[in-house]
Design an enzyme around this catalytic site. Structure first.
Site, mmCIF file in Angstrom:
data_model
loop_
_atom_site.group_PDB
_atom_site.id
_atom_site.type_symbol
_atom_site.label_atom_id
_atom_site.label_comp_id
_atom_site.label_asym_id
_atom_site.label_seq_id
_atom_site.Cartn_x
_atom_site.Cartn_y
_atom_site.Cartn_z
ATOM 1 N N HIS A 1 0.827 -1.205 0.000
ATOM 2 C CA HIS A 1 0.000 0.000 0.000
ATOM 3 C C HIS A 1 0.868 1.264 0.000
ATOM 4 C CE1 HIS A 1 -3.665 2.361 1.145
ATOM 5 N NE2 HIS A 1 -2.733 3.167 1.644
ATOM 6 N N GLU A 2 1.769 1.334 0.965
ATOM 7 C CA GLU A 2 2.584 2.552 1.077
ATOM 8 C C GLU A 2 3.488 2.722 -0.140
ATOM 9 O OE1 GLU A 2 1.651 4.673 3.051
ATOM 10 O OE2 GLU A 2 0.417 3.382 4.330
ATOM 11 N N HIS B 1 3.409 6.990 -6.793
ATOM 12 C CA HIS B 1 2.692 8.201 -7.205
ATOM 13 C C HIS B 1 3.628 9.422 -7.108
ATOM 14 C CE1 HIS B 1 -1.618 10.150 -6.886
ATOM 15 N NE2 HIS B 1 -1.054 10.391 -8.044
ATOM 16 N N HIS C 1 1.701 4.575 -2.846
ATOM 17 C CA HIS C 1 1.797 6.037 -2.671
ATOM 18 C C HIS C 1 3.176 6.526 -3.138
ATOM 19 C CE1 HIS C 1 -1.948 6.742 -0.592
ATOM 20 N NE2 HIS C 1 -1.642 5.970 0.434
HETATM 21 ZN ZN LIG Z 1 -2.937 5.220 1.964
#
Ligand SMILES: [Zn+2]
Length: 672
Positions: free
Chosen positions: A461-462, A468, A465
């Site tokens: 998940h991290e 991105h 990010h």
């Molecule tokens: Zn998040």
């Protein structure tokens, strides 16, 4: 000697000079950076030259460069590696930074220049990104009340101050109710509780000066108690106390506060010219308007409710097998659901962990990024800000892309949770700046460090990010990386989690840390099947809260929020044994500040999109389909906020997100 925070960075990637930064450097660095930023903003506002994009917006983008650099290092450290000195400085800085931000948006000559540009925007020959940045600046000023004058401006200031006070009061009442309630547990009342719950109850008792274990309202204690205690009478007491937080009468009752907060929010939105607070809050989001939010939630609601009702029937049977008559109640759900989980899906976390070492899962994360986006990761020598932090240079085809730091282990100086932050964001104005991106987690340190399934998912998940930020390719920092709408920002991170569940990724990387053996197929299958368990319940309790949040902020503010809540729940037909995940008197997301007011839906909004985005890869025939990965980078990961979220989505997917992939992912399709 110069302050190392104010000097340009060190080495080929201009990293902060971690070896020489001391806590004493921060306060003077902030002071210098703030006064430099103030002087720069004043110069922009007061120049006699006619406003141009370059002398206004470009100049504002560069005005806070030093402040960004100092804050980038400080706020990362104060979360990931705090010290008493850093905490004191945090408290000291909060009002100073808030004052500076409001000075900027309340600067009339500055706003006048931006407004002039906005009114002339069609004649300025701006690039698409510039037009978008101008729009975002203009709206930021408007939305904070910069265009109001006289009595209206004064009222706006007063409302903001009142809301700050009331929402703080709301949180403090909630904390007081959570702190004050506890119930001692006699020896025979510990029946059925696993050791970790008994230990937590004993620790809670000791903390409260009791000789034995106590039950408190902390989620980490009450939820397992409701799952494991066979004592229905105690479960009822516990559940009722838990769900009465903020509604116990007396000084800590939040119900009247909620009504006041809603009324002030409505007034604030009307002053700014919006028809409701929901309209104001949703304007910059991908959802844009309340009707769109409701439509999406209701498309998920019906199948979720059907699944929950089917589950309720099964749990009721189990209740009756226990010799109990009557209906399944809210305090029964978790207990029977846990029993059913063990019977149908049990697998041993302990047997799983040896296959999920941090090293193995990091390899999986990096290998996935390599296959999708061609990224390579080369370890970098520190020192970084803590000995546990590891660094990598990220390149593509030999070209530098970013520096990635991984700070994975729990320690007392780190706040809980997991997050991604950019110590430096990508931009091109004033020269190409490549980002420094940090992932911070709280994994238990071990030798080796073995992750739970949830931990491994957090790692993916991290890193989503982080991608991105790292793949960002814009000119203006204002729209760089994760600077996107709130209901869009979790798309890249939640999407990246899907690759962890691609069987070939686990087969290749989830290897026993000692023997190197692949995870047994049966374990892998059990693991993948368990992920959809009890999702009817989870989805129903979530959507009920999201719909109430939305109803509160549409149209006139309800005078009696509890009555409004009851009305919404009756309308959607909330199943009897399920209540809202957060009822109004303790709905901190909505009332302890503005963050998720009229925005609680956004978790599900993002999930609808991530499921549908992953479906694009499946439709193309492979989770690593090259053309789809390329489109994902070009349309979403590289553009940050330079393109409105809905346009970015449409460019990637070519159609609006459908809810079917989410329903399939949650196991809510084809409920018998
Ligand atoms: Zn998040």
């Amino acid at each position: 000697m110069t302050n190392p925070l104010l000097a340009p960075g060190k080495g080929p990637f201009a990293l902060p000079d971690f070896a020489h930064i001391t806590d004493d450097d921060f306060a003077p660095a902030f002071e210098a950076a703030l006064s430099e930023a103030r002087a720069n903003i004043a110069a922009i506002a007061e120049t006699p030259d006619a406003p141009s994009f370059a002398n206004t917006i470009d100049a504002m983008e560069l005005a806070e460069a030093t402040l960004d650099r100092v804050a980038g290092v400080f706020y990362n450290l104060s979360g990931a590696d705090s010290t008493p000195a850093r905490e004191a400085l945090m408290r000291d800085l909060a009002p100073k930074m808030a004052a500076f931000a409001s000075e900027v948006t309340m600067n009339r000559p500055l706003f006048a220049r931006i407004e002039t540009l906005w009114n002339a925007r069609d004649t300025l020959e701006l690039t698409c990104e510039q037009a978008r940045v101008l729009e975002l600046y203009y709206k930021m000023f408007i939305r904070s009340g910069a265009a109001l004058e006289g009595a209206e401006a004064e009222r706006m200031t007063a409302i903001k101050a009142l809301l700050a006070v009331l929402s703080t009061q709301f949180s403090q009442n909630l904390l007081a109710d959570e702190r004050d309630w506890f119930r001692t547990l006699a020896e025979d009342e510990l029946e059925g509780l696993p050791d970790f719950v008994v230990e937590a109850a004993k620790a809670a008792g000791a903390e409260r000066g009791q000789s034995g274990p106590v039950l408190t309202l902390s989620r980490s204690l009450i939820v397992p108690f409701l799952q494991f205690s066979p004592r229905r009478d105690l479960r009822e007491i516990a559940y009722e106390a838990w769900t009465a937080r903020g509604a116990n009468g007396g000084e800590t009752d939040n119900r009247a506060l909620a009504a006041e907060i809603l009324a002030l929010r409505e007034e604030r939105a009307k002053l700014l010219g919006y028809e409701s607070f929901a309209a104001y809050k949703l304007e910059p989001e991908m959802a844009k308007e309340p009707a769109q939010v409701r439509e999406l939630l209701m498309r998920v609601w019906e199948p979720a409710k059907a699944a929950a009702e089917a589950d309720a029937a099964k749990l009721t049977e189990m209740l009756q097998e226990d010799g109990l008559n009557g209906d399944l109640e809210a305090w029964d759900w978790r207990y029977y659901s846990e029993k059913r989980r063990v019977a149908e899906h049990d697998f041993d976390e302990a047997a799983l962990k040896p296959y999920l070492s941090l090293e193995a899962m990091l390899n999986a994360v990096f290998d996935t990024a390599n296959r999708l986006f061609g990224l390579d990761f080369k370890p970098l020598d520190g020192p970084f800000y803590h000995p546990d932090v590891r660094g990598w240079e990220v390149t593509r085809g030999g070209k530098h892309i970013a520096v990635f730091l991984g700070d994975y282990f729990a320690r007392a100086s780190k706040r809980s949770g997991a997050w991604c932050s950019a110590m430096r964001s990508q931009s091109k104005l004033g020269g190409e700046t490549r980002p420094i991106v940090v992932n911070v987690c709280n994994f238990a340190k071990g030798d080796p460090c073995l992750l739970s399934y949830d931990d491994a998912r957090t790692l993916f998940h991290e890193f989503g990010h982080a991608l991105h930020q790292m793949l960002s390719d814009v000119t203006y920092q204002f729209v760089s990386g994760t600077s996107v709408a709130r209901d869009f920002v979790e798309l890249p991170s939640q999407l990246y989690e899907h690759w962890m569940e691609v069987p070939e990724v686990l087969q290749k990387h989830a290897r026993h840390w000692q023997t190197g053996a692949a995870m047994p197929e049966a374990l892998l299958q059990k693991l993948l099947a368990a992920s959809t368990y009890d999702q009817g319940f989870a989805t129903v309790e979530f959507i009920a809260s999201a719909l109430v949040d939305l109803a509160f902020h549409e149209g006139a503010a309800p005078k009696d929020p509890m009555a409004k809540q009851a009305e919404v729940l009756a309308e959607i037909g909330l199943p009897k044994a399920i209540r809202m995940r957060h009822a109004t008197p303790h709905f901190g997301h909505v009332f302890s500040g503005d963050g998720y007011s009229s925005g609680y839906y956004s978790y599900m909004w993002s999930e609808v999109m991530d499921a549908d985005a992953f479906a694009a890869f499946e439709e193309a025939g492979s989770p690593f389909d090259e053309a789809t990965a390329k489109r994902l980078e070009e349309c979403i990961l590289s553009v940050g906020g330079s393109v409105p979220a809905d346009a970015a989505w449409m460019a990637f997917r070519g159609k609006k997100p459908g809810v079917e992939p989410l329903l399939r992912g949650r196991g809510l399709l084809d409920v018998a």
